[in-house]
Design a protein around this motif. Structure first.
Motif, PDB file in Angstrom:
ATOM      1  N   ALA A 285      -5.156  -2.481  10.667  1.00 35.65           N
ATOM      2  CA  ALA A 285      -5.167  -2.084   9.263  1.00 35.65           C
ATOM      3  C   ALA A 285      -4.336  -0.833   9.003  1.00 35.65           C
ATOM      4  O   ALA A 285      -4.093  -0.480   7.849  1.00 35.65           O
ATOM      5  N   VAL A 286      -3.896  -0.131  10.057  1.00 40.21           N
ATOM      6  CA  VAL A 286      -3.109   1.094   9.882  1.00 40.21           C
ATOM      7  C   VAL A 286      -1.643   0.719   9.673  1.00 40.21           C
ATOM      8  O   VAL A 286      -1.022   0.090  10.535  1.00 40.21           O
ATOM      9  N   ALA A 287      -1.110   1.081   8.523  1.00 44.17           N
ATOM     10  CA  ALA A 287       0.308   0.815   8.229  1.00 44.17           C
ATOM     11  C   ALA A 287       1.184   1.950   8.729  1.00 44.17           C
ATOM     12  O   ALA A 287       2.303   1.729   9.175  1.00 44.17           O
ATOM     13  N   TRP A 288       0.700   3.188   8.624  1.00 44.73           N
ATOM     14  CA  TRP A 288       1.473   4.342   9.075  1.00 44.73           C
ATOM     15  C   TRP A 288       0.572   5.561   9.137  1.00 44.73           C
ATOM     16  O   TRP A 288      -0.526   5.575   8.569  1.00 44.73           O
ATOM     17  N   THR A 289       1.015   6.551   9.888  1.00 41.02           N
ATOM     18  CA  THR A 289       0.372   7.878   9.878  1.00 41.02           C
ATOM     19  C   THR A 289       1.446   8.918   9.605  1.00 41.02           C
ATOM     20  O   THR A 289       2.619   8.708   9.939  1.00 41.02           O
ATOM     21  N   TRP A 290       1.045  10.015   9.003  1.00 39.06           N
ATOM     22  CA  TRP A 290       2.012  11.016   8.590  1.00 39.06           C
ATOM     23  C   TRP A 290       1.311  12.365   8.489  1.00 39.06           C
ATOM     24  O   TRP A 290       0.183  12.453   7.984  1.00 39.06           O
ATOM     25  N   VAL A 291       1.945  13.400   9.018  1.00 41.88           N
ATOM     26  CA  VAL A 291       1.419  14.755   8.878  1.00 41.88           C
ATOM     27  C   VAL A 291       1.962  15.344   7.586  1.00 41.88           C
ATOM     28  O   VAL A 291       3.164  15.542   7.445  1.00 41.88           O
ATOM     29  N   ASP A 292       1.072  15.582   6.634  1.00 38.49           N
ATOM     30  CA  ASP A 292       1.454  16.212   5.369  1.00 38.49           C
ATOM     31  C   ASP A 292       1.418  17.722   5.605  1.00 38.49           C
ATOM     32  O   ASP A 292       0.374  18.351   5.510  1.00 38.49           O
ATOM     33  N   HIS A 293       2.591  18.287   5.917  1.00 40.44           N
ATOM     34  CA  HIS A 293       2.641  19.708   6.266  1.00 40.44           C
ATOM     35  C   HIS A 293       2.317  20.597   5.078  1.00 40.44           C
ATOM     36  O   HIS A 293       1.802  21.705   5.246  1.00 40.44           O
ATOM     37  N   GLU A 294       2.626  20.134   3.878  1.00 38.30           N
ATOM     38  CA  GLU A 294       2.355  20.962   2.704  1.00 38.30           C
ATOM     39  C   GLU A 294       0.860  21.049   2.421  1.00 38.30           C
ATOM     40  O   GLU A 294       0.327  22.121   2.126  1.00 38.30           O
ATOM     41  N   ALA A 295       0.164  19.909   2.541  1.00 37.56           N
ATOM     42  CA  ALA A 295      -1.281  19.903   2.302  1.00 37.56           C
ATOM     43  C   ALA A 295      -2.070  20.285   3.548  1.00 37.56           C
ATOM     44  O   ALA A 295      -3.246  20.632   3.456  1.00 37.56           O
ATOM     45  N   GLY A 296      -1.449  20.203   4.733  1.00 42.06           N
ATOM     46  CA  GLY A 296      -2.130  20.558   5.966  1.00 42.06           C
ATOM     47  C   GLY A 296      -3.142  19.524   6.417  1.00 42.06           C
ATOM     48  O   GLY A 296      -4.221  19.872   6.912  1.00 42.06           O
ATOM     49  N   VAL A 297      -2.805  18.224   6.260  1.00 46.22           N
ATOM     50  CA  VAL A 297      -3.736  17.173   6.658  1.00 46.22           C
ATOM     51  C   VAL A 297      -2.974  16.062   7.376  1.00 46.22           C
ATOM     52  O   VAL A 297      -1.762  15.897   7.208  1.00 46.22           O
ATOM     53  N   LEU A 298      -3.706  15.288   8.175  1.00 45.82           N
ATOM     54  CA  LEU A 298      -3.194  14.063   8.767  1.00 45.82           C
ATOM     55  C   LEU A 298      -3.492  12.936   7.787  1.00 45.82           C
ATOM     56  O   LEU A 298      -4.650  12.689   7.449  1.00 45.82           O
ATOM     57  N   GLU A 299      -2.456  12.259   7.321  1.00 41.46           N
ATOM     58  CA  GLU A 299      -2.628  11.187   6.340  1.00 41.46           C
ATOM     59  C   GLU A 299      -2.509   9.843   7.059  1.00 41.46           C
ATOM     60  O   GLU A 299      -1.585   9.621   7.843  1.00 41.46           O
ATOM     61  N   ILE A 300      -3.435   8.932   6.763  1.00 33.79           N
ATOM     62  CA  ILE A 300      -3.473   7.618   7.392  1.00 33.79           C
ATOM     63  C   ILE A 300      -3.358   6.563   6.308  1.00 33.79           C
ATOM     64  O   ILE A 300      -4.219   6.464   5.425  1.00 33.79           O
ATOM     65  N   GLY A 301      -2.282   5.798   6.351  1.00 33.73           N
ATOM     66  CA  GLY A 301      -2.069   4.742   5.370  1.00 33.73           C
ATOM     67  C   GLY A 301      -2.726   3.455   5.828  1.00 33.73           C
ATOM     68  O   GLY A 301      -2.444   2.952   6.908  1.00 33.73           O
ATOM     69  N   ILE A 302      -3.617   2.921   4.987  1.00 32.37           N
ATOM     70  CA  ILE A 302      -4.423   1.755   5.343  1.00 32.37           C
ATOM     71  C   ILE A 302      -4.135   0.609   4.374  1.00 32.37           C
ATOM     72  O   ILE A 302      -4.056   0.803   3.165  1.00 32.37           O
ATOM     73  N   HIS A 303      -3.960  -0.597   4.913  1.00 29.26           N
ATOM     74  CA  HIS A 303      -3.984  -1.801   4.091  1.00 29.26           C
ATOM     75  C   HIS A 303      -5.154  -2.645   4.553  1.00 29.26           C
ATOM     76  O   HIS A 303      -5.661  -2.487   5.676  1.00 29.26           O
ATOM     77  N   ASP A 304      -5.621  -3.545   3.708  1.00 32.28           N
ATOM     78  CA  ASP A 304      -6.759  -4.392   4.054  1.00 32.28           C
ATOM     79  C   ASP A 304      -6.226  -5.705   4.607  1.00 32.28           C
ATOM     80  O   ASP A 304      -5.659  -6.508   3.873  1.00 32.28           O
ATOM     81  N   PRO A 305      -6.351  -5.960   5.900  1.00 36.57           N
ATOM     82  CA  PRO A 305      -5.740  -7.155   6.484  1.00 36.57           C
ATOM     83  C   PRO A 305      -6.460  -8.457   6.148  1.00 36.57           C
ATOM     84  O   PRO A 305      -5.945  -9.522   6.426  1.00 36.57           O
TER      85      PRO A 305
END
Length: 350
Positions: A285-305
């Protein structure tokens, strides 16, 4: 020709005969876009090489510059263009104006472009996306230390709603700011959470007609004040800020991203799905991960398979369940967000 240019505008040169001038393009609404590019000629095909960071389509994609460079087939209006095959220079005509010479390989500006909307591709010229350019102008150079193309100044001034003099002043600051930011990154390397260049809303200008403010920033983890050297650098430069208070450093977030490994080995509860009953590995279900340096969080992109088979859960509840599973596994700030992606069902684990 749709019109007869004034005789004093017509040069003793043949009308251009590029292949893409004869390809039909369905009607599309015109976009008021200005972008820099370098025309390139190959046989009878005219291409334009455009850096993605100069176009709104790619500016905020987060991809590195080498992945943003795009080649388009430049479709010029039939009968409006003259071309000198000896000097490789192009002139574009209007009813009472002429733009040129535009040298192949020189910086050029294209405005009022339609495309690459709709994904149209050239059948005659390599299958590249087509860009319709009714107006192409050469970029004059601004003499000086940094030798900026005039088009960059004009485009920046238009986008930020500021006078061209102010646009040139800001652009001239970029190499200076880059050096200052690099110094701060070295001085505060243990605390660096992120850095970048931002522009405030042009409608929120500090002074009338000044437009938005340009700011180069470095974010630091923790609330401690930066070093004396860093404070002196900030005080010596306009448009430069250091922002403390980030929850984690970039190094910690990127380590967490690597350890997360796209959700491999993490399984969602069986009762999330009714038909068929199965366990789903989060990696499906994980499409991508990305470190949002401006917000200071690990972002996890999810789709519903398994949208058709999922029990009657709202999308928010689906995300909440994923957060519940991940909460004890990820020890840095993270957020789950919807991603427009799809993975084939044969990847699901029974």
């Amino acid at each position: 020709m749709p019109f007869a240019p004034r005789k004093d505008l017509v040069l003793p040169l043949p009308w251009a005969d590029f292949d893409e001038m004869y390809e039909p393009i369905p009607h599309q609404s015109w976009a008021d876009i200005s972008a820099l590019g370098k025309p390139r000629l190959e046989g009878r095909c005219l291409y334009i090489i455009v850096d993605g960071d100069m176009t709104s389509e790619y500016r905020y994609s987060g991809l590195p510059p080498e992945q943003l460079r795009r080649q388009y087939v430049m479709v010029l209006p039939r009968g409006w263009v003259q071309f000198d095959p000896d000097s490789l220079e192009i002139w574009v005509h209007g009813p009472d104006w002429r733009e040129g010479p535009i040298g192949v390989g020189d910086d050029a500006q294209r405005v009022e472009i339609s495309g690459p909307l709709g994904g149209l591709r050239s059948e005659r010229c390599g299958g590249y996306p087509k860009v319709l350019s009714n107006y192409v102008s050469p970029c004059g150079r601004i003499p000086g230390r940094f030798d900026y193309p005039m088009c960059a100044v004009e485009s920046y001034a238009f986008a930020q709603r500021i006078p061209q003099k102010e646009a040139h002043r800001r652009l001239a600051q970029l190499p200076v700011l880059e050096q200052a930011v690099e110094q701060i990154l070295n001085l505060e390397q243990e605390r660096v959470a992120g850095f970048g260049l931002e522009h405030s809303d042009p409608n929120q200008g500090e002074l009338p007609n000044q437009g938005g403010r340009m700011t180069a920033w470095v974010a630091l983890a923790g609330d401690d004040v930066p070093s004396t050297e860093t404070q002196e650098l900030v005080g010596a430069h306009d448009y430069l800020e250091v922002r403390t208070g980030a929850p984690e450093s970039a190094a910690v977030l990127m380590t967490a991203q690597r350890q997360f490994a796209d959700g491999r080995g993490v399984f969602l509860p069986r009762d999330v799905y009714e038909i068929p009953p199965q366990s789903i590995e989060l990696a499906d279900a994980v499409a991508w991960t990305w470190v949002d340096h401006e917000a200071g969080v690990l972002e996890i992109g999810i789709h519903d398979p398994l949208v058709p088979q999922r029990s009657l859960l709202s999308l928010n509840r689906w995300f909440d369940l994923i957060v519940e599973v991940l909460q004890p596994l990820i020890d840095v700030p993270f957020k789950v967000t919807e991603a427009q992606s799809y993975i084939a069902p044969d990847k699901f684990r029974k």
